[in-house]
Design an enzyme around this catalytic site. Structure first.
Site, mmCIF file in Angstrom:
data_model
loop_
_atom_site.group_PDB
_atom_site.id
_atom_site.type_symbol
_atom_site.label_atom_id
_atom_site.label_comp_id
_atom_site.label_asym_id
_atom_site.label_seq_id
_atom_site.Cartn_x
_atom_site.Cartn_y
_atom_site.Cartn_z
ATOM 1 N N CYS A 199 40.773 -11.402 6.370
ATOM 2 C CA CYS A 199 39.680 -10.448 6.839
ATOM 3 C C CYS A 199 39.807 -10.862 8.362
ATOM 4 C CB CYS A 199 38.519 -10.887 6.190
ATOM 5 S SG CYS A 199 37.910 -12.709 6.344
ATOM 6 N N THR A 200 38.637 -10.514 9.156
ATOM 7 C CA THR A 200 38.404 -10.754 10.485
ATOM 8 C C THR A 200 38.669 -11.952 10.863
ATOM 9 O OG1 THR A 200 37.152 -8.654 10.552
ATOM 10 C CG2 THR A 200 37.335 -10.004 12.537
#
Length: 343
Positions: A199-200
Site C-alpha cells: 500500500c502507500t
C-alpha cells in the site's frame, strides 16, 4: 490551554510564506495498544503545536497514523519527542520524495475508533500478529515468483494512476471493501501461494497481513514502508523499479511520480493523463483525473452543470449550497456518470 487549530488554511499559508523555512512532509504509523487515547492525543497536540507541526494524525486504541509536515529546523526535536514515547521509539518515518512546504496547513490530531477503518467486529483478531515484512530487494524477488499473488491494498482511484506490474488491483472504494473480496478470490490458495501485499506507506497492508493470517493464510508478506520506502530503496540501491506510474498521497500534492509511465486516462477526453484534481465547484469537489486541455475547456470542473454553477457569483453559489450536504460523489472518488472515460 489551546488543544485545537485556530488558524484558517489561508492564514497558515501566509505564515509559512512569511517564515521562508523549508518543511519536511512525512508519514508514519504504529499499531500498539493505547490505553487512554484522550490523554495521548492531547499530549501530542501540545508538543507538536509548539514545534509548528502540521498534518492529519489519527489516534485509536489500536495505534497511531500520522501524515504531517515539520519545519526542517525542528525535525530533530520532533524525532526526539517521538523517541521519548516507548512504542514510537525508532518508528519508521517515510519522508516524501517530492516536498511541498504547504502539503498540510492545519494540525489535526483526532481520536478514531480505529486508525484504519476495517468494518471488523472480531475480538479474536489481533492486529499486531502481522505477516513478514520485506524490503524492496526481497519484494522484487517475491513478485517474480510464479507462486506469488501480489495484491494492491489501496482503493481504485489510487491504483488507477500507479501500481506494481502484475498486481491484483481490486475495484473498491474503501479498505474494508477489499478484505472479504480478496479472501474469497484467494480462498483456494491459503496454503500453496505466497500472499504479498503493498500500500502507500504500509499501514493498510500491515493490518491486512494480520487479518489474512487470522483467516488461515500460511505465507503472508507485506512491503515494509510501502511504495514510499520502496521508491527510496530502489533509488539508493540501484534496484529494478517494478512500479508503474504515480503513487497517490493524501495531502495537497495528491501524488508523487515513481516512474515515467502514464497508465491512466483523462476522465473527460480519454487521453493519457494521471493528474488528479478536485472539481472547482465547491458543492461537488469530486476527485477525478483531468488533463490540462480539459481543465481549460471545463474551467477545472467535472461537468457542464458544475461549470455553470462555478461561474455564478460566490454568494449565489453559497446560497445554492445552503442546507445541502456534499453529495456522495465526493466519497465515491472518481465515480460519476459525467466522467465518460473513467476506467
Amino acid at each position: 490551554m489551546q488543544l485545537y487549530n485556530k488558524l484558517s488554511a489561508k492564514e497558515r499559508a501566509a505564515l509559512i510564506d512569511e517564515a521562508g523555512t523549508d518543511r519536511l512532509t512525512l508519514s508514519f504509523y504504529k499499531y500498539a495498544h493505547i490505553g487512554n487515547t484522550d490523554i495521548f492525543r492531547n499530549h501530542l497536540f501540545i508538543h507538536w503545536d509548539e514545534l509548528e507541526v502540521l498534518g492529519r494524525i489519527y489516534v485509536a486504541s489500536e495505534g497511531i497514523n500520522g501524515q504531517l509536515s515539520v519545519p526542517a529546523p525542528n525535525f530533530e526535536a520532533f524525532k526526539t519527542h517521538l523517541d521519548s514515547i516507548s512504542f514510537l521509539e525508532n518508528v519508521r518515518l517515510n519522508i516524501a520524495r517530492e516536498q511541498d512546504i504547504k502539503s498540510f496547513l492545519k494540525l489535526k490530531v483526532k481520536i478514531r475508533k480505529k486508525i484504519v477503518a476495517d468494518g471488523l467486529d472480531d475480538e479474536t483478531f489481533d492486529v499486531t500478529d502481522k505477516g513478514v515484512h520485506v524490503d524492496a530487494k526481497k519484494f522484487n524477488e517475491l513478485i517474480d515468483d510464479p507462486d506469488t499473488v501480489l495484491v494492491d491494498m489501496r482503493n481504485h482511484y489510487e491504483s488507477e494512476i500507479g501500481h506494481f506490474k502484475g498486481a491484483v488491483t481490486p475495484d473498491v472504494d474503501t479498505f474494508r471493501d477489499s478484505l472479504d473480496i480478496i479472501e474469497e478470490d484467494l480462498k483456494e490458495h491459503k496454503e500453496d501461494k505466497k500472499l504479498v501485499m503493498y500500500c502507500t506507506g504500509g499501514i493498510r497492508c500491515e493490518k491486512a497481513s494480520a487479518y489474512y493470517r487470522h483467516k488461515g493464510f500460511k505465507n503472508v508478506f507485506q512491503l515494509e514502508g510501502g511504495i514510499i520506502e520502496y521508491a527510496r530503496q530502489v533509488e539508493e540501491k540501484g534496484l529494478e523499479n517494478k512500479y508503474l506510474g504515480k503513487n497517490f498521497v493524501f495531502d495537497h500534492r495528491r501524488s508523487e511520480r515513481i516512474s515515467e509511465d502514464v497508465i491512466s486516462n483523462c476522465h473527460q477526453c480519454g487521453k493519457p493523463c494521471d493528474n488528479h484534481v478536485n472539481c472547482e465547484n465547491e458543492a461537488c469537489h469530486l476527485l477525478f483525473i483531468q488533463c490540462e486541455e480539459c481543465a481549460s475547456k471545463m474551467d477545472s470542473c467535472c461537468s457542464t452543470e458544475c461549470q455553470e454553477i462555478n461561474s455564478l457569483p460566490y454568494e449565489e453559489q453559497k446560497a445554492l449550497r445552503k442546507g445541502k450536504g456534499n453529495s456522495n460523489k465526493i466519497f465515491k472518488k472518481g465515480r460519476s456518470e459525467v466522467l465518460k472515460y473513467k476506467q
